[in-house]
Design an enzyme around this catalytic site. Structure first.
Site, mmCIF file in Angstrom:
data_model
loop_
_atom_site.group_PDB
_atom_site.id
_atom_site.type_symbol
_atom_site.label_atom_id
_atom_site.label_comp_id
_atom_site.label_asym_id
_atom_site.label_seq_id
_atom_site.Cartn_x
_atom_site.Cartn_y
_atom_site.Cartn_z
ATOM 1 C CB ALA A 70 20.688 -21.679 -20.564
ATOM 2 N N GLY A 122 16.414 -16.339 -22.111
ATOM 3 C CA GLY A 122 16.549 -15.203 -23.022
ATOM 4 C C GLY A 122 17.858 -14.470 -22.833
ATOM 5 C CB ILE A 123 19.358 -12.687 -19.990
ATOM 6 C CG1 ILE A 123 18.263 -11.628 -20.002
ATOM 7 C CG2 ILE A 123 20.704 -12.056 -19.650
ATOM 8 C CD1 ILE A 123 18.045 -10.939 -18.679
ATOM 9 C CB ALA A 157 16.597 -18.503 -9.000
ATOM 10 C CB CYS A 162 -14.515 -12.945 1.531
ATOM 11 S SG CYS A 162 -13.708 -11.406 1.910
ATOM 12 C CB CYS A 214 20.664 -5.213 2.986
ATOM 13 S SG CYS A 214 20.457 -6.723 2.038
#
Lengths: 698, 564
Positions: A35, A37-38, A133, A185, A467
């Protein structure tokens, strides 16, 4: 209660989508994950299209920096649950929308977000901001056969597309860029870029006010030859290579450890003493330590940037800057002067330790670096610039440093709104029963770069056969890794639910644990390996243990060909005894070891038969096979079944091919190249399939 | 603890100065329907300065279902006021006003109203009103974005006589290190180095620009000039590689000189002038630079100063030196010393540039008391390899384009007459044809979904509306078949004009008729986002806005940009 307003809207949508589709839109259950920006945009769009049953999940609370684009939130909402406020706000704008159910929780770890939870929806839409997620929701949707609409944005770029297992590519069909990490390093001794100095500064933050023993810069007084095993390196959260190469150089170099030991209350409460302590810390870090390293000769032979010790006396105007920054921060957009960096560093330390609450938190190692905590950010910015100046590296403004230190992804309302709009459109079409392979893969490039393209569409590419998520037998094990023992896993889950007989367990060692002692993998077969391990909880096993997100491969000598890859997801199982923990394990996905073994055997036989046949009439058979296979793709279910079982048998022989494709696919980029890469492999006869399907629609 | 700046994430894209430009912007929206309010929402959230909403309607039941910024309680109230108050609620930094008047009345009756806006967004404006508006705004040099959502199709058109981009951000700038033409401090640095006698440590840490200046000098002395031809430049690069030393550690382990790797990699192009990017070359060749007026944008004076600098101090081939040096192999001391040399020259170049700027301003009679700010000069110099000028085609030119045998479209109102500038009759551009050809080149056999074709269909729908007073498929019980047939006739004319007659079919006409000019929120939301994006580019003068039409095809979720 069909009002005329609803009728007005309905008329619009009935005109463009048709009444039957709109009925599906009204009655379908849709899950929105995120819930932010998009998500805010998406919820609004979905409600206005007429979606009647929405649920939304988000684990976050509202932050001030969300307000510029997450338009459902107001300043008075800061600190409250995003999902609850978003649901409330959308509903209040549109009372007829019906209640939107909100869940405040972590979609990965929350116990309630089980397979059954996912099965309760007709459609899942992602509005997330992180890979972990997204991968998880993708996996859950593949396992529960839900259609997923995936979308995301970074700055001016974004994308939206539909995922349906077996028919389209899945979220993980394309390799993702790995977050970059640096050798220890480089951070400790040989920085040559601002980002190295920022990584160092974040480690220094941990050393000075955070969880000191886990800082790469931490050196126990009694054992200077043993630098910490590894550490996550800052800008690049994530484990780094073992600092073996650095061990020699670090011998006896803990000149700064004494000076940075946290001051006691008497010092903290005495302004002058505290200021003196801060100066001591400065001197140790930026002068003594550098002098010491320079005196060791070889330390900088290979370094691109040789340091120059920095006495405080060289930092003109630091006193004034220290005084000024006690009350007001430096301007964020300008690169500060040397004196300002020094002053800001000193005042940040003094502010930290003169505040009893912060002091206490620091002593308990509870202060983690947070880019949104202004004081932490100031300390890191000042330290990073001082480090940079010491090494002749370009200093940056605090604004720029925050970008790098906080891994901040630029975000803007406009791109989110485009992505959400496209997702809502895909949602309607998914419910309209459109062939998912025919759906659109939309890439948003709204900067005008790339010849002014703003939204470019393409067909969603078919699954990548290589995949690791949708191309293989996979299950998800949701369990409490901290409490479930290896014995319980083997007896209850592997032999019980999955039907193995003599399971052999294999998982890769955590990078930080990798080494001579543990090797790169942990493998366990009950009759052969150390039985004392059986009583350990999974997380406590050697080689870093089985932690959330770990991929565990299980095969079985007794059941030839039965092999499954299990993704373990940690779910908190509070309370209850051993039995409760075992009972709470959830297996997501269909897998049965005996069946897999049987299928593998059949596939092998079939392959042998085919080989014999093709040897007889090579050229003619090939042509015939191409036409015969054409009928296959009509039924989606067939393809799914094929994907999970038949692939199993050919697993081993395909591996070379697989890696070639992965390399060719590359990181996310405009769809044309990508899709050609992932299309390399499909059967020749399918090559033209997606194009035809898409144009047939219109 | 929360971050104190709610604009933090977006200033990472357009900077504090971009945010400032946005904060000072005055934006006017005509028609507060779904497309209009969604556009404005995406500008109020990131913090634009002031918004004016012009709308003559009252909120109806239909709005409540389709526009997020009106609620049931608002039914009957003026839509301009209602949407404005809901929009402003989202961001207290933004203020605004509502004008409850029909936009067409304002355009016709009070054109002076539009003076002083930074941008006008016209949503769902009908053709004749749009033509009048664009003529008014054109004469004021106020940018116009005309946007519409029409069923599953959306379009956005930008019009403005001239738009200047301070930071086009299209490509990484190439550093001009002035190796072939070293400035005194760089030459002095090189002269002070003796490659033969210096110790090994220095030899392997000399920054490559110093090596190249040094070696370029030696080469020129020996060959009577710098390497110019391809063969010479290649030979020079090879020779640079042979100047390495065999260095070993005390234990005898060889050390490879990485600075020489960098020198070799940069050697063959070192004697060529750094090419101007075509966009920058266009700006410097712009006739405007020789006809500056005191009211012109700072940009033009800065560009003129850049041109003059390049001709004088730059000897016809160099822009001002940049103070920031790229990363290279060097010791800290050597790197800092070199950086000092570049900084010194950058300061001198800036001063020379400013002198040109002053002369240009003086010649044009600019107000001395209102100089170009130091910050603007710094940013201009930092991004002077990324400037660009865009000249848009007037909307009247697009809409007056007719095929010679034009029959049906003659029924439409004469658009050219509405344009105060009385543009000559426009031509159909080749953009639609090219968009189709591009798809075909990519192996597409069916191009019916090509977004540019839908721009043709929207034009046909407008022709229909001009002729009948309603949009095809709209109104009470329309005859969809008859309407579609009529639309097809208009479409055929324009399709022929654009050279795509073979690709516009009756199905296109049926689809557009089916929409009945509805404005679904889901398309409006997408178009509103695209509009705001372009608005940010126009207002901040960063990035390159669309030239000139964006067409969204929601049937296939594709989109295209075409110059119409």
């Amino acid at each position: 209660m069909a009002s005329s307003a609803a009728a007005g809207r309905a008329a619009v949508y009935h005109a463009v989508f048709g009444a039957d589709v709109m009925e599906k839109v009204r009655s379908s259950k849709v899950l929105v994950v995120g819930a932010g920006g998009i998500g805010c945009e998406l919820l609004k769009d979905l409600v206005l299209v007429g979606f009647g049953h929405l649920e939304v999940v988000d684990l976050d609370t509202i932050d001030v920096s969300n307000l510029n684009r997450q338009f459902l939130f107001r300043p008075q909402h800061v600190g409250q649950s995003k999902s609850a406020i978003a649901a409330q706000a959308v509903a209040s704008f549109n009372p007829r929308a019906g209640p939107i159910v909100s869940h405040h929780g972590n979609i990965i770890r929350g116990r309630m977000f089980s397979a059954d939870f996912f099965r309760g929806f007709d459609l899942v839409i992602n509005a997330l901001d992180n890979q972990a997620a997204r991968s998880h929701v993708n996996r859950m949707c593949l396992a529960t056969r839900r259609t997923l609409i995936e979308g995301g944005s970074t700055g001016f770029a974004g994308q939206a597309h539909t995922i349906r297992g077996g028919a389209t590519l899945c979220y993980d069909c394309r390799p993702k860029p790995v977050q970059k990490s640096f050798p220890v390093c480089t951070i400790r001794s040989t920085p040559d870029k601002p980002v190295h100095c920022i990584a160092w500064a974040k480690e220094l933050h941990a050393l000075l006010v955070g969880d000191a023993p886990n800082s790469v810069l931490y050196e126990p007084d009694d054992a200077p030859d043993h630098p910490p095993a590894a550490a996550s390196s800052a800008a690049a959260a994530g484990p780094t290579a073992a600092p073996a190469a650095d061990a020699g150089a670090s011998r006896g170099e803990s000149v700064y450890m004494r000076a940075v030991r946290r001051p006691d209350d008497a010092v903290c409460d005495d302004t002058a003493a505290l200021a003196a302590w801060a100066r001591g810390a400065f001197d140790a870090l930026f002068r003594l330590e550098i002098e010491k390293k320079l005196s060791m000769g070889d330390a900088y032979r290979t370094a691109r940037c040789r340091p120059t010790p920095l006495p405080l006396s060289r930092c003109h105007g630091f006193e004034a800057a220290c005084e000024a920054t006690l009350s007001a921060p430096l301007p964020a957009h300008r690169t500060p002067t040397l004196g300002e960096c020094a002053g800001s560093f000193l005042s940040a330390l003094q502010t930290f330790f003169s505040d009893p609450a912060r002091r206490q938190a620091a002593r308990e190692g509870r202060v983690a670096f947070d880019k949104d905590d202004d004081l932490s950010m100031r300390l890191v910015a000042a330290a990073a610039n001082l480090r940079a100046i010491t090494f002749g590296i370009e200093a940056l403004s605090e604004f720029e440093i925050k970008s790098i230190a906080g891994n901040i992804v630029p975000a803007v309302a406009t791109t989110n709104a485009v992505v959400a709009g496209l997702e809502a459109m895909e949602a309607v079409r998914a419910l309209a029963g459109r062939d998912p392979a025919d759906a659109s893969y939309a890439v948003v490039l709204s900067t005008g770069i790339s010849g002014g393209r703003t939204v470019s569409g393409d067909v969603v590419p078919p699954p990548n056969p290589a995949c690791s998520e949708c191309g293989r037998a996979r299950v998800i094990l949701r369990l409490d890794t901290k409490r479930l023992t290896l014995r319980q896993l083997i007896r209850g889950v592997l032999c019980g639910a999955l039907g193995f007989e003599e399971p052999n367990i294999l998982f890769a060692a955590a990078e930080a644990e990798e080494g001579a002692a543990t090797g790169s993998h942990f493998s366990f077969l009950e009759d052969e390996d150390d039985a004392s391990l059986l009583g350990l909880p999974l997380a406590a096993l050697p080689a870093g243990g089985v932690t959330s997100g770990k991929l565990v491969t299980v095969d079985d000598f007794a059941l030839d060909g039965a092999r499954v890859e299990a993704v373990v997801v940690h779910v908190d199982c509070e309370g209850g005894g051993e039995e409760a923990v075992a009972a709470a394990v959830e297996v997501v996905g269909d897998f049965s070891a005996p069946e897999a073994a049987r299928a593998a055997k059949e596939a092998k036989a079939k392959q042998a038969a085919q080989q014999a046949a093709s040897a007889a009439a090579a050229a003619a058979a090939a042509a015939a096979a191409a036409t015969a296979a054409g009928g296959d793709s009509d039924s989606d279910d067939d393809i799914v079944a094929e994907g999970s079982d038949a692939d199993e048998g050919s697993d081993g022989s395909d591996d070379d091919d697989v890696f070639e494709i992965l390399e060719g696919a590359g990181p996310p980029s405009p769809p044309s190249e990508d899709s050609s890469a992932s299309r390399k492999r499909p059967r020749e006869d399918e090559d033209d399939e997606p194009k035809r399907a898409r144009l047939g629609e219109a | 603890m929360a971050s104190s700046d709610k604009y933090d994430r977006q200033t990472r894209l357009w900077g504090a100065h971009g945010q400032r430009a946005l904060g000072e912007a005055r934006i006017c929206l005509l028609n507060a329907g779904p497309t209009g309010t969604e556009s404005l929402k995406n500008l109020v959230l990131p913090g634009c300065g002031f918004v004016t909403v012009v709308d003559g309607e009252k909120v109806t039941e239909g709005d409540v279902g389709n526009n997020f910024f009106v609620s049931r309680a608002d039914i009957g109230s003026p839509r301009a006021e209602v949407t404005l108050s809901h929009l402003l609620e989202m961001n207290p930094d933004v203020s605004g006003e509502a004008r409850c008047v029909d936009p067409s009345d304002l355009i016709g009756g009070e054109p002076g109203f539009f003076e002083g806006f930074s941008l006008v967004i016209a949503s769902q404006l009908q053709r004749d009103a749009l033509l009048s508006l664009s003529a008014v705004l054109w004469s004021m040099n106020v940018p116009l974005i005309a946007v519409r959502s029409y069923g599953l199709v959306g379009s956005m058109r930008i019009a403005r006589p001239v738009h200047v981009c301070f930071e086009a951000k299209e490509a990484q700038a190439v550093a001009d290190l002035r190796i072939a033409n070293p400035f005194p401090a760089l030459q002095a640095f090189a002269d002070a180095v003796d490659l033969k006698s210096c110790d090994d440590e220095t030899h392997r840490h000399l920054p490559y620009p110093v090596l190249l200046v040094k070696l370029m000098g030696e080469y020129a002395a020996e060959h009577g000039g710098q390497p110019k031809t391809f063969a010479q430049r290649k030979a020079f690069a090879k020779w640079v590689g042979t100047q390495r030393r065999d260095i070993t550690t005390d234990e005898g382990v060889p050390i490879w000189e990485e600075n020489f790797d960098e020198a070799v990699a940069n050697a063959s192009k070192a004697s060529l002038p750094t090419p101007l990017r075509p966009d920058v070359a266009d700006v410097l060749a712009d006739a405007k630079l020789d006809a500056l007026e005191s009211t012109d944008d700072d940009f033009w004076f800065l560009a003129r100063a850049l041109r003059d600098f390049r001709a004088a101090e730059g000897k016809g081939e160099s822009l001002p030196v940049s103070a920031s040096l790229p990363d290279m192999t060097a010791t800290t001391a050597l790197y800092l010393r070199l950086n000092e040399a570049y900084k010194l020259q950058a300061t001198l170049d800036r001063a020379a540039f400013c002198a040109h700027l002053e002369r240009a301003r003086e010649a044009a009679g600019c107000d001395e008391k209102r100089p170009v700010s130091e910050g603007v000069i710094d940013r201009f110099l930092a991004s002077c390899q990324s400037i660009k000028v865009m000249r848009y085609r007037p909307i009247a030119m697009e809409l007056s384009a007719r095929a010679a045998e034009d029959g049906a479209a003659a029924a439409a109102a004469d658009p050219a007459a509405a344009d105060g500038e009385a543009e000559a009759q426009g031509q159909y551009t080749s953009a639609v044809k090219e968009a189709v050809a591009e798809l075909q080149m990519m192996g597409e056999t069916n191009v019916s979904m090509c977004p540019a074709l839908w721009a043709v269909m929207l034009r046909a729908a407008d022709d229909f509306q001009c002729a009948t007073g309603r949009f095809p498929g709209a109104g009470a019980s329309p005859d969809l078949i008859a309407d579609a047939a009529e639309v097809a006739k208009y479409a055929a004319v324009h399709a022929a004009g654009y050279g795509v007659a073979d690709h516009v079919t009756e199905e296109h006409a049926q689809e557009i008729t089916r929409y009945g000019a509805c404005e679904p929120h889901v398309v409006a939301a997408t178009m509103g986002a695209v509009v705001a994006q372009e608005a940010v580019k126009l207002l901040t003068q960063q990035y390159v806005p669309v030239d000139n039409t964006f067409i969204f095809n929601g049937i296939a979720t594709t989109a295209a940009v075409a110059t119409l």
